[in-house]
Design a protein around this motif. Sequence first.
Motif, short mmCIF file in Angstrom:
data_model
loop_
_atom_site.label_atom_id
_atom_site.label_comp_id
_atom_site.label_asym_id
_atom_site.label_seq_id
_atom_site.Cartn_x
_atom_site.Cartn_y
_atom_site.Cartn_z
N ASP A 257 35.81 20.48 12.80
CA ASP A 257 36.52 21.40 11.91
C ASP A 257 35.49 22.20 11.13
O ASP A 257 34.84 21.68 10.23
N GLN B 40 52.37 34.18 8.55
CA GLN B 40 52.46 32.98 7.73
C GLN B 40 53.52 33.19 6.65
O GLN B 40 53.67 34.28 6.13
N TYR C 277 42.01 20.68 23.62
CA TYR C 277 43.16 20.18 22.89
C TYR C 277 43.15 18.66 22.97
O TYR C 277 42.87 18.11 24.04
N PRO C 278 43.52 17.97 21.87
CA PRO C 278 43.57 16.50 21.95
C PRO C 278 44.74 16.08 22.84
O PRO C 278 45.88 16.43 22.55
N LEU D 225 38.83 25.75 9.47
CA LEU D 225 40.22 26.18 9.63
C LEU D 225 41.19 25.14 9.10
O LEU D 225 42.35 25.45 8.84
N LYS D 226 40.73 23.90 8.93
CA LYS D 226 41.59 22.80 8.48
C LYS D 226 42.80 22.64 9.40
O LYS D 226 43.95 22.67 8.96
N ARG D 227 42.52 22.52 10.68
CA ARG D 227 43.58 22.30 11.66
C ARG D 227 43.26 20.96 12.31
O ARG D 227 43.37 19.94 11.65
N THR D 228 42.88 20.95 13.57
CA THR D 228 42.37 19.75 14.19
C THR D 228 40.85 19.70 14.00
O THR D 228 40.25 20.64 13.48
N GLY D 229 40.21 18.63 14.43
CA GLY D 229 38.75 18.55 14.38
C GLY D 229 38.25 17.59 13.35
O GLY D 229 38.87 17.34 12.32
N ASP E 229 39.48 14.72 19.14
CA ASP E 229 39.16 14.89 17.71
C ASP E 229 39.33 13.58 16.95
O ASP E 229 39.33 13.58 15.73
N ASN E 230 39.49 12.48 17.71
CA ASN E 230 39.56 11.18 17.03
C ASN E 230 39.25 10.10 18.05
O ASN E 230 39.41 10.27 19.25
#
Lengths: 339, 339
Positions: free
Chosen positions: B107, B256, B56-57, B110-114, B81-82
């Motif tokens: 990534d 969702q 986790y970031p 999933l288009k989440r973090t990364g 992730d950054n």
Amino acid sequence: MAAANGVELRPHIKTHKIPEFAVEQRKAGSKGITVAKVSEAEVMAEQGIDDIFIAYPIVVPSKIDRVIALAKQNRISVGVDNVEGARALSKKAEEANLRLQVRLEIDTGLKRTGISPDDVLEAGRAVSQLPGVELNGIFTFKGAVLRGEATTDLEAAGREEGWIMVEAANRLRSAGIDIRHVSVGSSPTAPFAAAVKGVTEIRPGTYIFNDRMLLRMGVCEREDIAAKVRVTVISVPSPFRAVIDGGSKTFATDVQPGKPPLFMEGFGEIVGHPDAVLERMNEEHGIIVSTAPHGLNIGDTLDIIPNHICSTVNLHNAVWLKEDGQWRQIPVSARGMLA
Amino acid sequence: MAAANGVELRPHIKTHKIPEFAVEQRKAGSKGITVAKVSEAEVMAEQGIDDIFIAYPIVVPSKIDRVIALAKQNRISVGVDNVEGARALSKKAEEANLRLQVRLEIDTGLKRTGISPDDVLEAGRAVSQLPGVELNGIFTFKGAVLRGEATTDLEAAGREEGWIMVEAANRLRSAGIDIRHVSVGSSPTAPFAAAVKGVTEIRPGTYIFNDRMLLRMGVCEREDIAAKVRVTVISVPSPFRAVIDGGSKTFATDVQPGKPPLFMEGFGEIVGHPDAVLERMNEEHGIIVSTAPHGLNIGDTLDIIPNHICSTVNLHNAVWLKEDGQWRQIPVSARGMLA
């Protein structure tokens, strides 16, 4: 509003599960409190709240024992929605040499628990003849439902709720049963149900904090929302997407399957960012998308108004209260009970 | 399966949050553990788990301080992730005179973090030049997603996950960065991602219990499901409807918005009642409907397989473990952390 309508206020504490807040509600004029669980009643009773309505059918023998133990020390009443459950309560109460106050639950349209209005006389007669219980009230929870469907017409929903209840109470009275409490829900419908002549009590819960659901229903204004979740931006994959450190373990997602959250887009309102939507959540990630560049940076904190505050508070072991400019942590004492 | 594919197993403990179970996973051959939160790492480290990857970031300064404190005593690695977040970690690590192991998040769809695979070289170079961190791995979480959409083709999803990762690792290596860990998710995709040559580690979580989601995906059999929720029938309004004492505060509803629960009807599978559906939930009520008469009576206990066990365990302060015919309560120690 309760005073103006001449009804008693018995707030449902399942929204906050915090004894200190129940005490404040008492000071502000509430008659007693409503709980959904024996464990909630126990935690509240320990902190000095002594007039407690357990608005839930208690049928497990060990839980009935705990209700009886509570009723020896406190003013307790319990919901019943079937004769079998009432009989079990009556038997244990008789053994303990007490008469337990019970209220019959009426289904006014939610199709959850509760006796159908058509069967109320038969059930009421049977319960009122049990020696260990005293049937002295009826109660219902309906919410923003009209003719079986979710509705935005809260006035019609609340009025229907009140009318059905008053009619049921009168039918029971005509059979000689002394119904003194005609008790209705809920934060959205209470103002309208309370205005129905013959209703004696309202049991709203969410109103203590308010939430996005109530805001969208027009029940409160944005400045009436007292509880928010503060999160941090932990990733900014693009100008149109940002990720926060709160997901489905932080925000309740309780939507119905196959349906969007009622009247709402996303899982919460991001304060100050009207174009941004909390579109998806995993357990520890919330994914914010925005049609305009969101302008968010890593490390930014955001306040989010949850869709449903009751089940969101339930996810957290404590809340922070801001009082006279000071922050203070308060445990959510009645959550996480093991039985 | 990890051994057969020659990869390391680093299970994600966010599913159970119970140190005792992490110890058992270690005994069964896992290399270390994965966590999502600093607080989870702290609870696990206290109980003797010393090889922990925080996937986790970590960007909040006070949390970075806690990571550094942990890393002084334990083998810790952290996801980034950054470059900005990596720089903050590096600065604090340098001040503490240590070199923190970090892994770059990719990534894979999933288009989440990364980091996007296109940007991996640039980000990797920048992170690898920071003095306080050692970039020695990459990781991803993808789940049952293919080309941005939920999929039932787990083999294709897992292979794609593995291929993207191996390609990214090779690109970083060609720039002189010593990528030793190529780490992929998830219970559904791990068997297929692990088979991709070049993947070195898998991080499934849910597999320790399994749940209805994995059952419906064909990842496990019904007899492999280890965690159920036991509830009591508290109301039987009709032969086709029954109400249980578990709702959205008992079962995670994380669906969702606007979509039905993935591949599933209702909020859980009611063991032994294939015609019955846990159709609706309020906070303390679960409403079961059935096309055939359900045959349930007040007081009956039911076992329900939750749709999603990770977020369901998170609702409970303890679980009951049956071992050699004996029931024992175990606290979910790493849940409910306040920061």
